[in-house]
Design an enzyme around this catalytic site. Structure first.
Site, PDB file in Angstrom:
ATOM      1  N   CYS A   1       3.337  -4.720   6.868  1.00 18.95           N
ATOM      2  CA  CYS A   1       2.698  -4.640   5.221  1.00 18.95           C
ATOM      3  C   CYS A   1       4.270  -4.275   4.493  1.00 18.95           C
ATOM      4  O   CYS A   1       5.009  -3.900   5.023  1.00 18.95           O
ATOM      5  CB  CYS A   1       1.751  -3.527   5.397  1.00 18.95           C
ATOM      6  SG  CYS A   1      -0.086  -4.022   6.019  1.00 18.95           S
TER       7      CYS A   1
ATOM      8  N   HIS B   1       0.842  -1.276   0.041  1.00 21.35           N
ATOM      9  CA  HIS B   1       0.124  -0.010  -0.059  1.00 21.35           C
ATOM     10  C   HIS B   1       0.903   1.102   0.057  1.00 21.35           C
ATOM     11  O   HIS B   1       1.993   1.190   0.223  1.00 21.35           O
ATOM     12  CB  HIS B   1      -0.852  -0.044   1.205  1.00 21.35           C
ATOM     13  CG  HIS B   1      -0.176  -0.028   2.523  1.00 21.35           C
ATOM     14  ND1 HIS B   1       0.220   1.101   2.890  1.00 21.35           N
ATOM     15  CD2 HIS B   1       0.013  -0.792   3.514  1.00 21.35           C
ATOM     16  CE1 HIS B   1       0.840   0.874   4.222  1.00 21.35           C
ATOM     17  NE2 HIS B   1       0.514  -0.279   4.581  1.00 21.35           N
TER      18      HIS B   1
END
Length: 363
Positions: A315, A298
């Site tokens: 992440c 992301h």
């Protein structure tokens, strides 16, 4: 020669399989017509070219009584009518079938997926006779490859080949479960089928030690992206569980894409605001999910250490431009292979099917 009629299922049967056709055969004459009826429903069928056999083409149903009426012309040309009745089995329960891309979305029939997409068949009830279920499932691929089953739960089974799918492979899946005993009185409610295609092959390799993610399409390097992965370390969650902050190692499969996603430490069990790892909900943009536990590629415009250090909670942080490119170009089923971290991806956290060697898959 006297007229003799043989009907299958045999007269008086009370547990006939509705998946098997009704057949009528006559000796000593020829069939003029056959009618198979249950209530107001007539089962379609036809006299075969030999003139002495008839075979149904229409579907039967569970728990129904059928009357077979055959009109036969004997050797002298006289018409004789003979009847027979049978009843199909009545299951205690029936199980429907659906096809999944992953636990978060159904498979789109005719859709295009990445090279890591397994075949996923989900039954609506638990299956105790897994061998019967597997026998009912047919996977046809072009080019042809062998594959293996892996039961993720008592009702969901995956199938994958030994290696990633090749570009342009077509996959056709048929589940011929109607009339099949799946165990404990559960029978398949209906047959089902689907098909999908593998697009260009995309492999993203995210190296935890170099802080870069390289993307290969059809074997050619097309993009190198500076990233910041999980920072590592441990803490204790709200239920006393041990939490870690590494990005899992191993091949992940893209599960979904979300233009925005609300992220917080509470999503993985960290709710104590005094914990230095705690963070309140925030809207994150351009999210490509690769695990059920919440690993995404992301946009992380706040992270000033892309390409230099791992600072995320797990992440793969990217620049906004790179996250946009991933969002625009990745498909569900594409593979993101994370390397050089100490925590392997559990097979059930997303589609971890490729984390297991083929010889151990499904074992």
């Amino acid at each position: 020669m006297p007229v003799s009629l043989t009907v299958t299922p045999k007269a008086g049967s009370t547990k006939a399989s509705p998946a098997e056709p009704v057949t009528v055969a006559v000796t000593g004459g020829k069939l003029a017509s056959v009618k198979v009826v249950s209530g107001k429903k007539t089962v379609s069928g036809a006299v075969q070219s030999d003139g002495v056999t008839w075979r149904s083409t229409g579907a039967l149903a569970y728990g129904k009584t059928y009357k077979v009426t055959a009109s036969v012309l004997d050797s002298l040309g006289a018409q004789v009518e003979k009847t027979s009745t049978f009843t199909t089995l009545k299951p205690a329960h029936t199980a429907g079938t659906t096809f999944q891309a992953n636990a978060m979305s159904t498979l789109t029939a005719g859709g295009t997926y990445g090279m890591g997409q397994p075949v996923i068949v989900a039954f609506s009830r638990n299956v105790t006779d897994k061998a019967a279920a597997e026998k009912a499932i047919t996977v046809e691929t072009s080019p042809a490859v062998d594959g293996k089953f892996y039961w993720v739960t008592k009702s969901i089974v995956h199938w994958r080949p030994a290696k990633y799918w090749t570009k342009g492979t077509t996959i056709k899946v048929s589940v011929n479960a109607f009339g099949v005993n799946l165990g404990n009185g559960v029978y398949g409610s209906a047959d089902a089928k689907t098909h999908f295609t593998i697009g260009r092959t995309l492999l993203a390799v995210s190296d935890n030690s170099t802080h870069h993610t390289k993307v290969y399409i059809d074997g050619k390097l097309v993009r190198t992206m500076a990233c910041s992965n999980g920072k590592g370390g441990y803490t204790t969650g709200a239920d006393g569980q041990q939490l870690h902050f590494w990005t899992h190692e191993g091949p992940h499969v893209v599960l979904s894409k979300e233009r925005t996603h609300s992220m917080s430490s509470a999503s993985y069990g960290l709710t104590d605001p005094t914990n230095p790892n705690y963070y309140a909900p925030e809207i994150v943009k351009l999210c490509t999910r690769i695990s059920y536990s919440g690993e995404f590629l992301h946009a992380a415009p706040w992270n000033g250490s892309l390409g230099q250090a791992n600072l995320s909670h797990g992440c793969i942080n990217l620049s906004t431009a790179d996250a946009q490119w991933v969002y625009d170009n990745f498909l569900v089923g594409d593979v993101v292979d994370v390397r050089h971290t100490p925590k392997p991806l559990p097979i059930g956290d997303g589609l971890g099917d490729w984390t297991v060697s083929y010889d151990k898959y499904g074992a």
